[in-house]
Design an enzyme around this catalytic site. Structure first.
Site, PDB file in Angstrom:
ATOM      1  N   ASP A   9      36.329  24.992 151.044  1.00  0.00           N
ATOM      2  CA  ASP A   9      35.074  25.239 150.340  1.00  0.00           C
ATOM      3  C   ASP A   9      34.917  26.725 150.108  1.00  0.00           C
ATOM      4  O   ASP A   9      35.495  27.540 150.825  1.00  0.00           O
ATOM      5  CB  ASP A   9      33.872  24.702 151.120  1.00  0.00           C
ATOM      6  CG  ASP A   9      32.661  24.417 150.228  1.00  0.00           C
ATOM      7  OD1 ASP A   9      32.777  24.550 148.987  1.00  0.00           O
ATOM      8  OD2 ASP A   9      31.592  24.070 150.752  1.00  0.00           O
ATOM      9  N   GLY A  10      34.149  27.054 149.090  1.00  0.00           N
ATOM     10  CA  GLY A  10      33.815  28.429 148.777  1.00  0.00           C
ATOM     11  C   GLY A  10      32.317  28.547 148.603  1.00  0.00           C
ATOM     12  O   GLY A  10      31.631  27.568 148.321  1.00  0.00           O
ATOM     13  N   GLU A  47      36.374  29.104 145.847  1.00  0.00           N
ATOM     14  CA  GLU A  47      36.893  27.728 145.969  1.00  0.00           C
ATOM     15  C   GLU A  47      38.419  27.729 145.876  1.00  0.00           C
ATOM     16  O   GLU A  47      39.104  27.091 146.680  1.00  0.00           O
ATOM     17  CB  GLU A  47      36.308  26.824 144.878  1.00  0.00           C
ATOM     18  CG  GLU A  47      34.825  26.596 144.939  1.00  0.00           C
ATOM     19  CD  GLU A  47      34.379  25.547 145.944  1.00  0.00           C
ATOM     20  OE1 GLU A  47      35.235  24.957 146.636  1.00  0.00           O
ATOM     21  OE2 GLU A  47      33.160  25.307 146.030  1.00  0.00           O
ATOM     22  N   HIS A 124      27.591  18.502 150.287  1.00  0.00           N
ATOM     23  CA  HIS A 124      26.286  18.263 150.922  1.00  0.00           C
ATOM     24  C   HIS A 124      25.945  16.776 150.998  1.00  0.00           C
ATOM     25  O   HIS A 124      24.803  16.375 150.836  1.00  0.00           O
ATOM     26  CB  HIS A 124      25.180  19.031 150.196  1.00  0.00           C
ATOM     27  CG  HIS A 124      25.530  20.468 149.988  1.00  0.00           C
ATOM     28  ND1 HIS A 124      25.539  21.392 151.017  1.00  0.00           N
ATOM     29  CD2 HIS A 124      25.933  21.143 148.876  1.00  0.00           C
ATOM     30  CE1 HIS A 124      25.903  22.565 150.532  1.00  0.00           C
ATOM     31  NE2 HIS A 124      26.165  22.443 149.255  1.00  0.00           N
ATOM     32  N   ASP A 134      31.600  24.380 154.346  1.00  0.00           N
ATOM     33  CA  ASP A 134      30.485  24.987 153.633  1.00  0.00           C
ATOM     34  C   ASP A 134      29.769  26.000 154.519  1.00  0.00           C
ATOM     35  O   ASP A 134      29.474  27.124 154.101  1.00  0.00           O
ATOM     36  CB  ASP A 134      29.513  23.900 153.161  1.00  0.00           C
ATOM     37  CG  ASP A 134      28.321  24.479 152.426  1.00  0.00           C
ATOM     38  OD1 ASP A 134      28.512  24.987 151.301  1.00  0.00           O
ATOM     39  OD2 ASP A 134      27.203  24.448 152.974  1.00  0.00           O
TER      40      ASP A 134
END
Length: 150
Positions: A9-10, A47, A124, A134
């Site tokens: 994740d970024g 990302e 999420h 995240d």
């Protein structure tokens, strides 16, 4: 070949702005977290960098299932956009240069080294590893932001 799961994740505080990336490698019962940050970047760049750094950390060719909430990155491979960009000299269908070409080229080289299957996960949505990535990426961006405040 070893079977490895890679979660990436970024995060970016502003776009552009301070950003962070995270990757979690899972092999059997072992896990390894990788985290980094950049003072001025974009979310897409973070990302991609998470995937690049995760794959670079592998010491030998592996069978990798890469999970990401970046549809842009996933679709570049599953819908073969990257093949077309490569054939056209890294130009999009709109005749614009592909952004982050350095990372796309690195990612392409790494996917030639490893057998990578790309899987999209919804961000999420309660996916444990995605939520962890995240948080790690966001915390890296926040820490960098705090560090660079005058």
């Amino acid at each position: 070949m070893k079977d490895v799961q890679l979660y990436t994740d970024g995060s970016c505080l502003g776009n552009p702005g301070p950003g962070g990336w995270a990757a979690i490698l899972v092999y059997g019962k072992r896990e390894r977290e990788l985290v980094g940050a950049d003072p001025s970047t974009t979310n897409n760049r973070m990302e991609l960098l998470a995937a690049v750094e995760g794959l670079k950390a592998l010491k030998e060719p592996c069978q990798v299932t890469l999970y990401s909430d970046s549809q842009y990155m996933i679709k570049a491979f599953t819908e073969r956009w990257i093949d077309k960009w490569e054939r056209t000299g890294w130009v999009t269908s709109n005749k614009e240069p592909v952004k982050n070409v350095d990372l796309w080229q690195s990612l392409r080289a790494l996917t030639d080294k490893h057998q990578v299957k790309f899987i999209h996960v919804y961000g999420h949505s309660g996916h444990d590893y995605n939520e962890r990535c995240d948080k790690l990426a966001r915390n890296a961006a926040l820490a960098l932001q705090e560090k660079t405040k005058v």
